[in-house]
Design an enzyme around this catalytic site. Structure first.
Site, PDB file in Angstrom:
ATOM      1  N   ASP A 429       0.857  -1.168   0.000  1.00  8.34           N
ATOM      2  CA  ASP A 429       0.000   0.000   0.000  1.00  8.34           C
ATOM      3  C   ASP A 429       0.908   1.238   0.000  1.00  8.34           C
ATOM      4  OD1 ASP A 429      -2.307   1.635   0.317  1.00  8.34           O
ATOM      5  OD2 ASP A 429      -1.928   1.711   2.465  1.00  8.34           O
ATOM      6  N   LYS A 617     -14.933  24.152   1.069  1.00 10.68           N
ATOM      7  CA  LYS A 617     -13.684  23.576   0.550  1.00 10.68           C
ATOM      8  C   LYS A 617     -14.011  22.228  -0.080  1.00 10.68           C
ATOM      9  CE  LYS A 617     -12.487  21.443   4.996  1.00 10.68           C
ATOM     10  NZ  LYS A 617     -11.574  21.445   6.151  1.00 10.68           N
ATOM     11  N   ARG A 651      -1.449  16.703  -1.562  1.00 13.54           N
ATOM     12  CA  ARG A 651      -2.900  16.619  -1.646  1.00 13.54           C
ATOM     13  C   ARG A 651      -3.465  18.033  -1.634  1.00 13.54           C
ATOM     14  NH1 ARG A 651      -5.135  11.596   1.956  1.00 13.54           N
ATOM     15  NH2 ARG A 651      -3.627  10.031   1.295  1.00 13.54           N
TER      16      ARG A 651
END
Length: 1203
Positions: A429, A617, A651
């Site tokens: 992962d 947002k 991100r």
């Protein structure tokens, strides 16, 4: 009471804010099924005894996870033991030993079997007892239960019944599945941590029905008598259907009212709940299935060796029986007896020349018992003991202990120790595994201006790709670690930019937008503030690391989210002009929560000045299209910054706002309230329509960028694993750009590596998707994926004679088609030819399917590593599952075989412990079969020498104790302590790991070689001993050796030879190994003396044989010395030739270590370079990047010379 209620209101944190998402759902089709099959449970609140009266047999709340109980332990554990073919064989042999056919006494045959079985059963019993103790601790926890008249008494969990009303206090676990009735908050909300269920650490919000909110005190439950009807027990954690009858009316129940066993109450003083499921009916216990049973490839192969030995045993027994029948038939001819000593003339059956076929059959049974010593009876129990000790050493390794989290490495199962040394492919992962899953606010874009001077791991890797810092980074291996150590003290905040820090934002051109940007970060969230009463510092409980990073960033930049009440938020804003902190209050009107479908979140607040603001947002994919024409002034710059942030592995979220007038807000509020109170089937659609209407015409503020940093040591670990020849695949849910950049940061991808990208984001597929014809889209998508895979295979085939490396990158949509039956083999063929594989946008199911494909089709050992609940399927599907005990809870750890705190610990786990365990177990099993073949062949040769008469060469107890006392301890010491090279050299020479991947130490060639060595040793021992004592007198009075003396001499030689063979095989001697090897030989002599003086009724042929016959005879000692030396010469010669002319890689390292050069980096580089095969040249990691850069410079230099 009023004072107490006011105090509760002061502590109130986040209740009515969620009225949009937590309001009662309208009746659904499932609620109409109440009372039908699957929905038949009836619960009488506050009347637990009524259920039994009315015929409802609900279990008590006690749970049991044990495998056995007092009644079942003996039969079940015996069944488990005799499922093993070897143990069953010994049981049959032991039963036959009770008959006159036995060549030895029944006691001597059954005693070793009993010892092994009892020891194994004792181990099973101890493990089950520990489970019982855990159950006992759990079942005897205390909780408050209503016992009438409003009195709540302390009650053990195991005594809780369905219908009980329970009071659970803060930071305690829920003892059963309950319906939430009320809490200390006026609107009945509470906060629940479900880490034990789904591995998530973020808090879930639950809310009671409005009709039960008044039940907030003990005395209120005095007269409560209500009925709940709901679904039957099932394993679905995320759904629940039921109704509550309250004062004659039915109220629907949903998962928002359900509190699950093993969840924990957080940030709530107390709750009251009604128990609906107890014990094994709870959803937690319904989900507690046993993990899949995993057996190592070596263990499976060991079973095949046992079958081989049993087949060989049967063949030689048949051969001996046939010969015995022929010779028996010829024993009595013309009245003359050939084998007169067997008295065929006086026998009943066994040696009767008139019935040779029957005699041959009886001999077959005798031979099967006699040759049972070919099978090592103590093999299984010895391996289990060794693996447990190996696991203990792994758990105690201080080098794999993570000090920050106080978590050591934990081998949760010892069955797969040797598999750790055979891993061919790692499937990992990304988030929380390669990265920390600890977000840091590092950059932002406000009003078209980029702020933040921090450098991310990806940016550093990108600079290296362009040639910058390459030499510095490689030359200074501590550079990255130093960067980590120098990170800011404030967790979650790594932002540096003097333009807007320390109040300097007031001097910026767009200072009003910067102020609103920070205010949005401080207001638009679901965080819960926790104020330390001593220091006054504020900490935050957040639903995700991203949320916490935003609130912390706002605080550090002068906008501290300080307090929240039911209707307001207080932010402490630093006034940069007056340099004072001012509390600014915002009335909280609505919160529109984030969801995966909405991809955004917003709040509506009212300022003291009267302005109504909507702060929002969300993802750029949904935010930009909601901007008003006047709000797009900085759209182009913001989009460019977002793309740059994505390229840097960050991100991103887009931030915007709008000002609402009073009329517009009132219309929205009425529309939302009407949708919430609707009972129609389209209620959810109406709510979504209302929220969608207000979240438009936005004014763009900017964008945030947070970094999920690489864990410490990840690039270096990947480099070592790649040098070891291990393939590394990354399976992540992130988008392709982020995954590629993380791949460069951790050196899975490098400059010059050809990327084969398989994606359906192509113009023709996108055009088809707009038409909406699913069949056509699916067919075209599948064909596109097939074409791209075939093109990739062709590309690799054309470059197979070059040193070019390839990386395969595929998105989740393409992976769906690539995993279909008619494509998956081509996909796998392409993937295994690439140096690294990255699967983006992968679902948990796809992760598991990819893992299964690699495991089943390559027939190589796979290791999956992850940290979240979404990785559980992948961990259980792989040969070895490694769980990281990180920020996403313990679900992955609970499903894993090994738990580690950091990805970097894989380096030592595999290259050191994995290599050692594989080598130890392989050599241990080979030696076990060697020593038993040696012993068994001497028995066979003597029986053949005695015309297959069924007479053993050794005393009964000599036979029985061979595997238990005289040869077992040295092999256990080998399996626990032996090392071919030290841990430091295992790391320095990672190519050594390939010995396990290629299984060179446990191949059939090596196994049969050890068995052949055993046969040769047995032949030499037998013929040397028989030749030495057959005709010659060996005592002063001229006596020759009888059967008893010859058997002791042969047995002594066998004990010496197999233990000395062990000494020759050991690479790393410890004092324990010396004690066990030489102690086993000494114990044989001690046993011979003690056993020999026991009454001859018990000692039989061993009576005084050593003291009176052998010890005084010099020939006994000389023959023993000669036979041992002569027997070991062939192996010693073979080992010397093999090491000198055909050395394995560990032999080369050992020789360099002997010369004192093993730790020289240049010697290590040269040795590793010569050993590396052409297929291993296409690797990844820092070293490959360095080598690739060197090759590029070499080629450029050659071109310059040619010009």
């Amino acid at each position: 009471m009023a004072r107490h209620r006011n105090k509760r209101l002061e502590k109130f944190k986040l209740s009515a804010l969620y009225t949009l998402t937590l309001c009662s759902r309208g009746p659904s089709e499932d609620h109409s099924r109440i009372g039908t099959a699957g929905f038949s449970r009836v619960v009488y609140i506050n009347e637990p005894d009524r259920h039994q009266v009315e015929g409802f047999n609900y279990p008590l709340n006690g749970v049991s996870t044990t495998k056995y109980n007092l009644a079942t332990f003996l039969p079940k554990s015996l069944f488990e033991q005799f499922r093993r073919v070897a143990n069953f064989y010994f049981l049959v042999s032991g039963i036959l030993a009770l008959t006159p056919l036995a060549p030895y006494t029944a006691v001597s045959a059954l005693a070793p079997l009993c010892v092994v079985i009892v020891a194994t059963m004792a181990k099973e019993g101890v493990e089950d007892w520990r489970r019982k103790q855990q159950d006992h601790e759990l079942n005897n926890r205390i909780v408050k239960v209503h016992r009438g008249n409003g009195n709540f008494e302390d009650t053990k969990w195991k005594d809780i019944k369905v219908g009980d009303v329970i009071k659970v206090e803060k930071d305690n676990f829920f003892p059963a599945d309950m319906i939430l009735l009320s809490s200390n908050y006026p609107d009945g909300t509470c906060y629940v941590e479900t880490m034990n269920l789904d591995g998530e650490t973020n808090l879930k919000i639950k809310q009671a029905l409005e009709v039960t909110l008044d039940l907030h005190e003990d005395s209120k439950f005095k007269d409560v008598r209500q009925t709940i009807k709901c679904e039957d027990p099932n394993a679905n954690l995320y759904s629940f259907v039921g109704t509550m009858e309250w004062k004659g009316r039915q109220y629907p129940l949903s998962p928002q009212q359900l509190l699950l066993r093993d969840s924990k109450l957080r940030n709530t003083d107390y709750i009251y709940g009604a128990v609906i499921f107890t014990g094994h009916d709870t959803k937690a216990m319904q989900n507690s299935t046993d993990p899949p049973s995993k057996r190592s490839k070596i263990e499976k192969k060991m079973d095949k060796i046992i079958y081989l030995l049993m087949s060989s045993l049967l063949i030689i027994a048949l051969l001996g029986s046939v010969l015995f029948g022929i010779w028996t038939k010829e024993d009595l001819q013309n009245g003359e007896l050939k084998r007169w000593y067997l008295r065929p003339d006086a026998t009943t059956v066994y040696y009767d020349p008139k019935r040779p076929a029957l005699a041959s059959f009886f001999h077959l049974l005798t031979a099967l018992m006699l040759y049972s010593y070919f099978i090592p009876i103590s093999l299984y129990i010895s391996i289990e003991m060794v693996k447990l000790l190996q696991a203990l050493f792994i758990n105690q390794d201080i080098e794999m202990y993570h000090d920050e989290s106080d978590k050591p490495t934990h081998a949760r199962t010892s069955n797969l120790n040797e598999e750790l040394g055979m891993v061919d492919t790692i499937l990992s992962d990304k988030t929380g595994t390669l990265t920390c899953n600890m977000m840091e606010f590092i950059k932002c874009s406000i009003a078209g201006t980029a702020y933040g001077q921090g450098v991310t791991e990806v940016e550093r890797a990108m600079a290296v790709r362009k040639g910058a810092l390459l030499d510095a980074e490689i030359g200074n291996g501590d550079r990255r670690d130093k960067k980590v150590d120098d990170s800011p003290h404030v967790k979650g905040f790594n932002f540096k930019d003097p333009r807007i820090m320390d109040g300097n934002w007031i001097h910026e051109e767009n200072k009003d937008m910067i102020r609103d940007f920070f205010r949005l970060l401080a207001i638009c969230h679901t965080c819960i503030p926790e104020i330390d009463p001593e220091s006054g510092n504020v900490s935050y409980e957040a639903e995700s690391p991203d949320e916490a990073a935003f609130v912390i960033a706002a605080r550090e930049l002068g906008f501290e989210f300080y307090k929240r009440s039911q209707t307001s938020i207080i932010v402490r804003e630093r006034n940069p002009i007056r340099n004072v902190v001012e509390d600014r209050k915002y009335d909280l009107l609505n919160m529109l929560e984030f969801s995966s479908s909405r991809k955004r979140m917003s709040v509506i607040v009212k300022e003291l000045e009267g302005r109504i603001l909507l702060f929002i947002k969300g993802a750029d994919s949904v935010m930009f299209k909601r901007l008003a024409p006047a709000g797009r002034k900085f759209e182009e710059e913001t989009r460019r910054h977002i793309n740059e942030y994505a390229d840097s592995g960050l991100r991103t979220l887009v931030l915007a706002y709008r000002v609402l007038d009073e009329k517009e807000y009132n219309e929205f509020s009425e529309k939302l309230n009407a949708a919430k109170t609707s009972v129609s089937a389209d209620r959810d659609e109406k709510i979504e329509e209302a929220t969608d209407s207000i979240e438009r015409n936005l004014l763009l503020l900017g964008a945030t960028a947070v970094e999920d940093k690489l864990q410490k040591g990840v690039p270096e670990c990947i480099d070592k694993l790649a040098q070891a020849g291990i393939k590394i695949w990354v399976l992540t849910g992130d988008k392709m750009e982020t995954a590629i950049n993380i791949g460069f940061a951790c050196s899975l991808l490098r400059q010059g590596m050809t990327q084969i990208i398989i994606t359906l984001e192509q113009p023709d597929i996108i055009a088809l998707e707009k038409n909406g014809d699913k069949h056509t889209i699916g067919k075209a998508s599948k064909q596109s994926v097939m074409d791209q895979i075939e093109e990739g295979i062709k590309q690799i085939r054309l470059s197979q004679h070059s040193s070019e490396s390839f990386a395969l990158i595929i998105d989740g949509k393409s992976l769906t088609y690539a995993l279909e039956d008619d494509i998956k083999f081509k996909f796998l063929d392409l993937a295994i030819k690439c140096a690294s594989v990255i699967c983006c946008r992968s679902s948990p199911k796809q992760k598991a399917l990819v893992t299964r494909l690699v495991k089943q089709e390559t027939h190589k050992v796979t290791l999956a590593i992850g940290d979240g609940a979404n990785d559980v399927g992948m961990l259980q599907e792989a040969d070895i599952g490694v769980g990281i005990s990180g920020a996403e809870g313990m679900q992955a750890v609970m499903a894993s075989d090994v738990a580690v705190a950091q990805f970097r610990f894989l380096e030592r786990l595999l290259l050191v412990h994995g290599h050692w365990c594989y080598r130890r177990i392989s050599l241990m099993i080979c030696y076990f079969f060697y020593k038993n073949v040696t012993f068994g062949v001497t028995i066979f040769l003597y029986e053949a020498f005695a015309s297959f008469s069924g007479k053993p060469a050794y005393n009964d107890w000599f036979l029985s104790l061979y595997n238990v006392f005289f040869t077992s301890l040295p092999v256990i010491a080998l399996g626990v302590f032996d090392q071919d090279v030290s841990a430091r050299l295992c790391i320095q020479y990672p190519q050594l790991y390939q010995e396990g991947v290629q299984n060179v130490l446990f191949s059939w060639r090596r196994i049969l070689g050890w068995m052949l060595n055993g046969v040769m040793n047995a032949v030499l021992i037998f013929f040397f001993c028989v030749t030495a004592f057959e005709d010659q007198a060996f005592r002063q009075d001229g006596q020759v050796a009888g059967l008893d003396a010859l058997g002791v001499v042969m047995y002594t030689c066998v004990v010496w030879v197999v233990n000395c063979q062990m000494a020759l095989s050991v690479n790393y001697f410890t004092i324990i190994q010396h004690i066990f090897i030489w102690g086993s030989i000494a114990f044989w002599y001690l046993f011979l003396v003690v056993y020999g003086v026991i009454n001859p009724r018990f000692s039989t042929t061993a009576y005084m044989v050593f003291i009176e016959q052998l010890a005084p005879a010099l020939s006994f000692w000389l023959v023993t010395l000669f036979v041992v030396m002569a027997t070991l010469v062939p192996y010693f010669s073979y080992a010397a030739i093999q090491i000198r002319f055909f050395p394995m890689f560990h032999n080369k390292i050992q020789w360099k270590r002997y010369l004192g050069k093993a730790e020289d980096p240049e010697v290590a580089r040269q040795l590793s370079s010569r050993h590396r095969t052409s297929s291993q040249q296409r690797m990844v990691g820092i070293s490959a990047r360095r080598d690739g850069k060197a090759m590029q410079i070499t080629r450029e230099t050659e071109l310059e010379v040619q010009e």
